[in-house]
Motif scaffolding. Structure first.
Motif, short mmCIF file in Angstrom:
data_model
loop_
_atom_site.label_atom_id
_atom_site.label_comp_id
_atom_site.label_asym_id
_atom_site.label_seq_id
_atom_site.Cartn_x
_atom_site.Cartn_y
_atom_site.Cartn_z
N THR A 129 -69.35 68.95 -79.22
CA THR A 129 -68.01 69.28 -79.70
C THR A 129 -67.55 70.61 -79.14
OG1 THR A 129 -68.39 68.05 -81.76
CG2 THR A 129 -66.61 69.67 -81.77
N LEU A 130 -68.43 71.60 -79.20
CA LEU A 130 -68.08 72.92 -78.68
C LEU A 130 -67.87 72.87 -77.18
CD1 LEU A 130 -67.67 75.91 -79.29
CD2 LEU A 130 -70.13 76.26 -78.96
N SER A 131 -68.68 72.10 -76.46
CA SER A 131 -68.54 71.99 -75.02
C SER A 131 -67.16 71.42 -74.66
CB SER A 131 -69.64 71.10 -74.45
OG SER A 131 -69.47 70.89 -73.06
N ALA A 132 -66.74 70.38 -75.35
CA ALA A 132 -65.42 69.79 -75.10
C ALA A 132 -64.32 70.79 -75.41
CB ALA A 132 -65.25 68.53 -75.93
N TYR A 133 -64.46 71.49 -76.52
CA TYR A 133 -63.45 72.48 -76.93
C TYR A 133 -63.36 73.61 -75.91
CZ TYR A 133 -60.65 75.38 -80.06
OH TYR A 133 -59.63 76.13 -80.61
N GLN A 134 -64.51 74.08 -75.46
CA GLN A 134 -64.53 75.18 -74.49
C GLN A 134 -63.89 74.79 -73.17
OE1 GLN A 134 -68.75 76.07 -74.61
NE2 GLN A 134 -68.44 77.84 -75.93
N THR A 135 -64.02 73.52 -72.78
CA THR A 135 -63.36 73.06 -71.57
C THR A 135 -61.85 73.13 -71.73
OG1 THR A 135 -65.21 71.56 -71.14
CG2 THR A 135 -63.17 71.17 -69.92
N LEU A 136 -61.35 72.75 -72.91
CA LEU A 136 -59.92 72.86 -73.17
C LEU A 136 -59.47 74.33 -73.16
CD1 LEU A 136 -59.45 70.18 -75.98
CD2 LEU A 136 -58.80 69.99 -73.56
N GLU A 137 -60.34 75.22 -73.60
CA GLU A 137 -60.00 76.65 -73.59
C GLU A 137 -59.64 77.13 -72.19
OE1 GLU A 137 -62.45 78.70 -77.28
OE2 GLU A 137 -63.53 78.32 -75.40
N SER A 138 -60.30 76.59 -71.17
CA SER A 138 -60.03 77.02 -69.80
C SER A 138 -58.60 76.67 -69.38
CB SER A 138 -61.03 76.38 -68.83
OG SER A 138 -60.86 74.98 -68.75
N PHE A 139 -58.07 75.58 -69.92
CA PHE A 139 -56.69 75.20 -69.59
C PHE A 139 -55.68 76.08 -70.33
CE2 PHE A 139 -59.00 71.21 -68.65
CZ PHE A 139 -58.64 71.10 -67.32
N VAL A 140 -56.08 76.60 -71.48
CA VAL A 140 -55.23 77.59 -72.16
C VAL A 140 -55.13 78.85 -71.30
CG1 VAL A 140 -54.92 79.00 -74.23
CG2 VAL A 140 -55.82 76.66 -74.43
N ASP A 141 -56.27 79.26 -70.74
CA ASP A 141 -56.27 80.43 -69.85
C ASP A 141 -55.30 80.26 -68.69
OD1 ASP A 141 -58.26 81.58 -71.43
OD2 ASP A 141 -59.89 80.76 -70.21
N GLU A 142 -55.16 79.02 -68.20
CA GLU A 142 -54.28 78.74 -67.07
C GLU A 142 -52.83 78.51 -67.48
OE1 GLU A 142 -55.94 75.38 -65.06
OE2 GLU A 142 -57.92 76.31 -64.79
N GLY A 143 -52.56 78.52 -68.79
CA GLY A 143 -51.20 78.31 -69.27
C GLY A 143 -50.78 76.85 -69.33
N LYS A 144 -51.73 75.93 -69.15
CA LYS A 144 -51.39 74.51 -69.15
C LYS A 144 -51.46 73.89 -70.54
CE LYS A 144 -52.81 73.73 -64.35
NZ LYS A 144 -53.72 72.98 -63.44
N ILE A 145 -52.13 74.56 -71.46
CA ILE A 145 -52.17 74.17 -72.87
C ILE A 145 -51.83 75.40 -73.69
CG2 ILE A 145 -53.59 73.29 -74.77
CD1 ILE A 145 -55.38 71.91 -72.75
#
Length: 281
Positions: A129-145
């Protein structure tokens, strides 16, 4: 949260099948500004047809991208129908599955960014669960989420753990809010303490006894609302964003009219009586 603020009501696109484009256009033209979908064909959540609706709405000038709060989900392989085309290669690692799913969502929806992406449910283990969430965090860093969250998380200890471990705060929890789980108050309370927006589904369908509760019937009569409208209004008073998936224009208009309903406040006697009764059940 960044970007457009989450509306107080979201339009849910599940189970619309081939009518998805038509119904999303109807909902947005009627006044909805929040859309909830998922990259999960199993639930007949036709994310691609939501994208067709957005393309039409943008082309007609009904709304711009910036006017809408668009939310989708990453669904793990356990929640996918393997007889349907999958949005990612299940042989890949979880981070790679999440990345492929997100790219599929961007393509389906025809947008450059998504306001909110949530895990459709916790994965098999906390670590996954944390691994999936952390992957989404990277897209927040890029401004895509712009916002992250999780759905179908009823274990308050697991939610607290994810809040503690996440680098980018959990901004959304989407759960069933109905009499069958005692209205999920333990998770709701964690959301209030951590400034997390709680979204509800099964808000009406799952609570037939609440719709017939004497306190709620009295409130509906006093404020000139239907029992269904009264529940939606209570949700808004209690910092809950309900999902509405109605296919009928008359019901959509009834739901949207809740926003302009006046008089009902959190500290009124009738609201407090119902609040106490729901916590006592």
């Amino acid at each position: 949260m960044t970007g457009i603020t989450m509306p107080k009501m979201m339009y849910g696109t599940a189970w619309k099948k081939e009518r998805t484009t038509e119904l999303v256009i109807q909902a947005i033209k009627s006044g909805f500004r929040g859309i909830d979908t998922a990259c999960q064909p199993k639930r007949e959540c036709r994310e691609d047809l939501v994208g067709q609706a957005l393309k039409t709405l943008f082309a007609e000038g009904v709304v711009s991208r910036e006017d809408l709060f668009i939310q989708t989900k990453f669904t793990s392989i356990d929640g996918q129908d393997k007889n349907q085309p999958l949005p990612y290669d299940p042989k890949l690692t979880i981070p790679e599955q999440v990345e492929q799913s997100f790219q599929t969502s961007l393509k389906n929806l025809g947008v450059d960014y998504i306001d909110s992406v949530i895990l459709h449910s916790p994965l098999k283990t906390k670590e996954q669960t944390l691994s999936a969430y952390q992957t989404l965090e990277s897209f927040v860093d890029e401004g895509k989420i712009h916002n992250l969250g999780v759905s179908n998380i009823y274990d308050s200890n697991l939610l607290s753990w994810l809040i503690e471990k996440s680098r980018i705060k959990v901004g959304v929890v989407q759960n069933r809010w109905y009499e069958g789980n005692g209205w999920d108050w333990a998770v709701w309370e964690i959301c209030q303490k951590n400034n997390i927006r709680y979204q509800s589904f099964w808000t009406l369908t799952g609570s037939p006894s609440l719709l017939q509760h004497p306190h709620l019937i009295n409130m509906a009569s006093k404020y000139g609302l239907t029992p269904e409208q009264t529940i939606y209004k209570l949700c808004q008073l209690w910092n809950i964003t309900p999902l509405c998936g109605s296919k009928t224009l008359s019901h959509i208009n009834e739901v949207l009219a809740v926003e302009s309903a006046i008089g009902m406040k959190e500290d009124t006697l009738e609201v407090q009586q119902l609040w106490n009764a729901m916590h006592a059940d």
